[in-house]
Design a protein around this motif. Structure first.
Motif, PDB file in Angstrom:
ATOM      1  N   PRO A 237       0.829  -1.199   0.000  1.00 31.44           N
ATOM      2  CA  PRO A 237       0.000   0.000   0.000  1.00 31.44           C
ATOM      3  C   PRO A 237       0.867   1.255   0.000  1.00 31.44           C
ATOM      4  O   PRO A 237       2.000   1.241   0.468  1.00 31.44           O
ATOM      5  N   VAL A 238       0.298   2.345  -0.524  1.00 30.59           N
ATOM      6  CA  VAL A 238       1.007   3.619  -0.654  1.00 30.59           C
ATOM      7  C   VAL A 238       0.208   4.699   0.068  1.00 30.59           C
ATOM      8  O   VAL A 238      -1.005   4.814  -0.127  1.00 30.59           O
ATOM      9  N   GLU A 250      -6.180   7.352  -3.918  1.00 29.13           N
ATOM     10  CA  GLU A 250      -6.598   6.691  -2.682  1.00 29.13           C
ATOM     11  C   GLU A 250      -7.854   5.853  -2.862  1.00 29.13           C
ATOM     12  O   GLU A 250      -8.226   5.079  -1.977  1.00 29.13           O
ATOM     13  N   GLY A 251      -8.493   5.969  -4.026  1.00 30.93           N
ATOM     14  CA  GLY A 251      -9.612   5.092  -4.332  1.00 30.93           C
ATOM     15  C   GLY A 251      -9.179   3.786  -4.951  1.00 30.93           C
ATOM     16  O   GLY A 251      -9.986   2.856  -5.086  1.00 30.93           O
ATOM     17  N   GLU A 252      -7.905   3.668  -5.333  1.00 30.38           N
ATOM     18  CA  GLU A 252      -7.378   2.424  -5.891  1.00 30.38           C
ATOM     19  C   GLU A 252      -7.078   1.426  -4.771  1.00 30.38           C
ATOM     20  O   GLU A 252      -6.894   1.820  -3.614  1.00 30.38           O
ATOM     21  N   PRO A 253      -7.010   0.135  -5.091  1.00 32.61           N
ATOM     22  CA  PRO A 253      -6.813  -0.877  -4.039  1.00 32.61           C
ATOM     23  C   PRO A 253      -5.585  -0.659  -3.166  1.00 32.61           C
ATOM     24  O   PRO A 253      -5.621  -0.934  -1.967  1.00 32.61           O
ATOM     25  N   LEU A 254      -4.476  -0.147  -3.742  1.00 31.19           N
ATOM     26  CA  LEU A 254      -3.252   0.041  -2.969  1.00 31.19           C
ATOM     27  C   LEU A 254      -3.053   1.475  -2.490  1.00 31.19           C
ATOM     28  O   LEU A 254      -2.041   1.777  -1.855  1.00 31.19           O
ATOM     29  N   VAL A 260      -6.065   5.284   7.217  1.00 29.42           N
ATOM     30  CA  VAL A 260      -6.073   3.846   6.933  1.00 29.42           C
ATOM     31  C   VAL A 260      -4.673   3.278   7.108  1.00 29.42           C
ATOM     32  O   VAL A 260      -4.491   2.178   7.643  1.00 29.42           O
ATOM     33  N   ALA A 261      -3.672   4.011   6.679  1.00 33.13           N
ATOM     34  CA  ALA A 261      -2.285   3.553   6.839  1.00 33.13           C
ATOM     35  C   ALA A 261      -1.955   3.339   8.311  1.00 33.13           C
ATOM     36  O   ALA A 261      -1.272   2.372   8.672  1.00 33.13           O
ATOM     37  N   HIS A 262      -2.442   4.220   9.176  1.00 33.27           N
ATOM     38  CA  HIS A 262      -2.200   4.061  10.613  1.00 33.27           C
ATOM     39  C   HIS A 262      -2.817   2.769  11.133  1.00 33.27           C
ATOM     40  O   HIS A 262      -2.237   2.090  11.992  1.00 33.27           O
ATOM     41  N   ARG A 263      -3.970   2.410  10.615  1.00 32.45           N
ATOM     42  CA  ARG A 263      -4.620   1.160  11.032  1.00 32.45           C
ATOM     43  C   ARG A 263      -3.783  -0.062  10.621  1.00 32.45           C
ATOM     44  O   ARG A 263      -3.712  -1.045  11.357  1.00 32.45           O
ATOM     45  N   LEU A 264      -3.131   0.012   9.470  1.00 31.64           N
ATOM     46  CA  LEU A 264      -2.346  -1.122   8.961  1.00 31.64           C
ATOM     47  C   LEU A 264      -0.899  -1.122   9.458  1.00 31.64           C
ATOM     48  O   LEU A 264      -0.199  -2.130   9.318  1.00 31.64           O
ATOM     49  N   MET A 352      -7.095  -8.115   1.116  1.00 35.13           N
ATOM     50  CA  MET A 352      -8.263  -8.202   1.991  1.00 35.13           C
ATOM     51  C   MET A 352      -8.077  -7.333   3.229  1.00 35.13           C
ATOM     52  O   MET A 352      -9.000  -6.626   3.650  1.00 35.13           O
ATOM     53  N   GLU A 353      -6.882  -7.352   3.801  1.00 35.64           N
ATOM     54  CA  GLU A 353      -6.611  -6.523   4.967  1.00 35.64           C
ATOM     55  C   GLU A 353      -6.766  -5.044   4.632  1.00 35.64           C
ATOM     56  O   GLU A 353      -7.320  -4.267   5.423  1.00 35.64           O
ATOM     57  N   ILE A 354      -6.278  -4.652   3.465  1.00 33.83           N
ATOM     58  CA  ILE A 354      -6.392  -3.256   3.061  1.00 33.83           C
ATOM     59  C   ILE A 354      -7.860  -2.869   2.899  1.00 33.83           C
ATOM     60  O   ILE A 354      -8.306  -1.815   3.392  1.00 33.83           O
ATOM     61  N   ALA A 355      -8.628  -3.710   2.208  1.00 33.00           N
ATOM     62  CA  ALA A 355     -10.039  -3.407   1.984  1.00 33.00           C
ATOM     63  C   ALA A 355     -10.808  -3.334   3.299  1.00 33.00           C
ATOM     64  O   ALA A 355     -11.649  -2.442   3.493  1.00 33.00           O
ATOM     65  N   GLU A 356     -10.522  -4.246   4.223  1.00 33.54           N
ATOM     66  CA  GLU A 356     -11.200  -4.233   5.522  1.00 33.54           C
ATOM     67  C   GLU A 356     -10.834  -2.983   6.322  1.00 33.54           C
ATOM     68  O   GLU A 356     -11.687  -2.378   6.979  1.00 33.54           O
ATOM     69  N   ALA A 357      -9.563  -2.596   6.277  1.00 36.40           N
ATOM     70  CA  ALA A 357      -9.142  -1.391   6.992  1.00 36.40           C
ATOM     71  C   ALA A 357      -9.802  -0.156   6.411  1.00 36.40           C
ATOM     72  O   ALA A 357     -10.239   0.748   7.145  1.00 36.40           O
ATOM     73  N   LYS A 358      -9.907  -0.090   5.090  1.00 33.25           N
ATOM     74  CA  LYS A 358     -10.559   1.055   4.461  1.00 33.25           C
ATOM     75  C   LYS A 358     -12.017   1.161   4.897  1.00 33.25           C
ATOM     76  O   LYS A 358     -12.522   2.256   5.196  1.00 33.25           O
ATOM     77  N   ALA A 359     -12.692   0.034   4.930  1.00 37.84           N
ATOM     78  CA  ALA A 359     -14.102   0.052   5.319  1.00 37.84           C
ATOM     79  C   ALA A 359     -14.266   0.468   6.778  1.00 37.84           C
ATOM     80  O   ALA A 359     -15.130   1.296   7.115  1.00 37.84           O
TER      81      ALA A 359
END
Length: 556
Positions: A237-238, A250-254, A260-264, A352-359
């Motif tokens: 992720p970026v 930021e709407g792209e998957p990565l 969101v970055a802080h969550r990951l 999946m982790e990225i998508a879940e964190a975004k949500a």
């Protein structure tokens, strides 16, 4: 037969050197010490367009906006002394944002230099002051020296880490005449290739990484294609706080917002910093008051940066001294040599982790009201290539994590200087540089009043921007802190504002009044369609805005 050149003034010699270096736009406010320069600009209107301003600070910020949104030099001129000091905020903003800005100013007559006699606009050691506020500054002593020093200014601005520079020329020297030999444009060297061993070490770290994360800054804006390729190769992720936003949408998957970055981040084992000071992990997420020489938390750090001092300020496990484009390209090639199939990790689990964190984070961010809904209304109306100016206000702060940046350079921020009032005049410079694209400046009532006089500039020069003024009757952050931290002892934070609609009308500017995100969404298409500046006044009840700071300074 040899051609005899005509003698030219110092001002003419400077303008000719600017033209030789491809400058076609200058911002400024003339005065006695710079008359020869502005007269030369008046004689060069077919090659250089000069935009006036109503305040020296606005001239500097217009040049900053031009440079920040293009990566090309922004040029402005103001008088010495108070003019230089008025423009100082723009210079240090450019320094903080690594923006190539050239300021040209005058000086007291050469016979008065250093005498302390109190000549018009004299300040002690103006050149010494400028050298502390810029990447490089110099004085043009003779008319004949102008081409070489202008070229040196361009070389300094654009070589290595970009930044602002300044040239001064004494009142009498700028008016003097001489035969000048033109030199052509400055020669800017190509980026050198990074050290192969350093790149190899960085590649080895990344091939073995389980959860890498890429963080970008202003120094990576010109390397968007390469950064996206690296992110895809690593399935990393970026993210960015301000300057590096939009490199990966930021709407792209990565693409990640900073929230969101802080969550990951807890699962991140290797950080790749590209053209960034890495403010997120070293200050925002680790406490502003603690200085870090290494990345906190034991994570490995790969740094790609053109500035060798950055490698000293924050030490990396794998430092790569290089321009972002060349450094990332070399890193991609090295990873390919080490691992034909790319890094060995569970790509599906990462995505999946990225998508879940975004949500999850998106649901939390949605509670920051009404700022988030106002930002969503602006995002829906602004084209993907439109420019968004943040400003220091509640909606601007919220945009750090709730605005979806979609293209490089389109999120134009104030950087670490946090210069209140930069937004509207900077937006004018952005629009001048991109007349075919939409530009919106989001301002608070306090910050907007720093540069309200530039409504006259916008109207006179025909610069079409949309300025959205959020009016909560206060310096909102200060008032909140006084309420929550100092038992409600309010001092100098509450504002008595003008009628913004009548004020805009006085400047012959169209204006609208809204009280909700829905009303803003309804009026924005009309505002963006107008071929002139439009002011939208957003009435916000006092103390009604949710604090954005838990997402900007989350608890460590």
């Amino acid at each position: 037969m040899l051609q005899v050149r005509d003698a030219v003034s110092g001002g003419r010699a400077i303008v000719d050197a600017l033209i030789a270096n491809g400058v076609d736009t200058v911002f400024g406010l003339p005065g006695a010490q710079t008359y020869p320069l502005f007269d030369a600009l008046a004689l060069s209107t077919e090659r250089i367009r000069t935009y006036g301003a109503r305040h020296e600070q606005a001239s500097g910020y217009m040049a900053f906006g031009y440079a920040r949104s293009t990566g090309r030099p922004g040029v402005f001129s103001v008088v010495p002394g108070p003019g230089v000091l008025n423009a100082g905020a723009a210079l240090i903003t450019a320094l903080g944002c690594c923006a190539p800005v050239l300021m040209i100013t005058g000086g007291v007559p050469s016979t008065f230099e250093g005498r302390g006699r109190g000549h018009l606009h004299e300040i002690p050691d103006q050149l010494g002051l400028l050298r502390r506020m810029t990447k490089w500054s110099a004085r043009i002593e003779r008319v004949e020296d102008a081409p070489a020093l202008v070229n040196e200014a361009f070389w300094q601005m654009l070589t290595g880490r970009p930044g602002p520079v300044a040239l001064e020329m004494a009142w009498d020297s700028m008016a003097a005449t001489a035969v000048v030999e033109p030199l052509g444009a400055a020669v800017i060297p190509s980026a050198t290739e990074p050290d192969a061993a350093a790149v190899e070490a960085a590649a080895r770290l990344l091939v073995s990484a389980r959860r890498p994360m890429i963080m970008t800054g202003s120094g990576a804006q010109h390397a968007a294609e390469e950064v996206r390729a690296l992110a895809t190769l690593l399935d990393a992720p970026v993210t960015a706080l301000r300057g590096g936003r939009g490199i990966v949408a930021e709407g792209e998957p990565l693409g990640l917002s900073s929230a969101v970055a802080h969550r990951l981040y807890p699962k991140t084992d290797v950080v790749v910093g590209i053209g960034t000071r890495l403010e997120l992990p070293t200050m925002r997420w680790a406490g502003m008051m603690t200085y870090h020489e290494r990345l906190p938390g034991g994570r490995k750090l790969v740094r790609i940066d053109v500035d060798p001092e950055e490698m000293v300020r924050l030490k990396a496990d794998a430092p790569v001294l290089a321009d972002a484009k060349a450094g990332v390209r070399a890193l991609i090639e090295a990873i390919g040599r080490l691992s034909v199939d790319g890094p060995n990790r569970d790509v599906g689990a990462v995505h999946m982790e990225i998508a879940e964190a975004k949500a999850a984070v998106g649901a939390e961010i949605a509670k920051v009201q009404p700022e988030v809904d106002y930002l969503h209304a602006i995002r829906a109306a602004l084209p993907d290539d439109g420019f968004f100016l943040t400003e220091l206000c509640q909606a601007g702060f919220t945009s750090y994590f709730a605005w979806e940046a979609r293209q490089p350079r389109t999120y134009v921020s104030e950087g670490y200087q946090g210069t209140l009032g930069y937004g509207f005049p900077t937006a004018l410079g952005v629009k001048v540089a991109h007349p075919e694209r939409k530009v919106v400046a989001v301002c608070g009532d306090g910050g907007f009043m720093f540069g309200v006089q530039e409504l006259a500039t916008a109207a006179q020069e025909g610069i079409a921007v949309v300025v959205v003024v959020f009016d909560n009757g206060a310096y909102g952050n200060v008032r909140r802190d006084q309420r929550t931290r100092f038992e409600g002892r309010f001092i100098a934070s509450e504002l008595c504002n003008p009628d913004f609609l009548k004020l805009a009308e006085a400047f012959r500017i169209k204006a609208y009044w809204v009280t909700s995100p829905g009303e803003l969404a309804a009026i924005l298409p009309t505002a963006f369609a107008a071929e002139e500046t439009v002011l939208v006044h957003v009435a916000v009840p006092p103390d009604s805005e949710a604090s954005p700071w838990p997402f900007i300074h989350p608890a460590p």
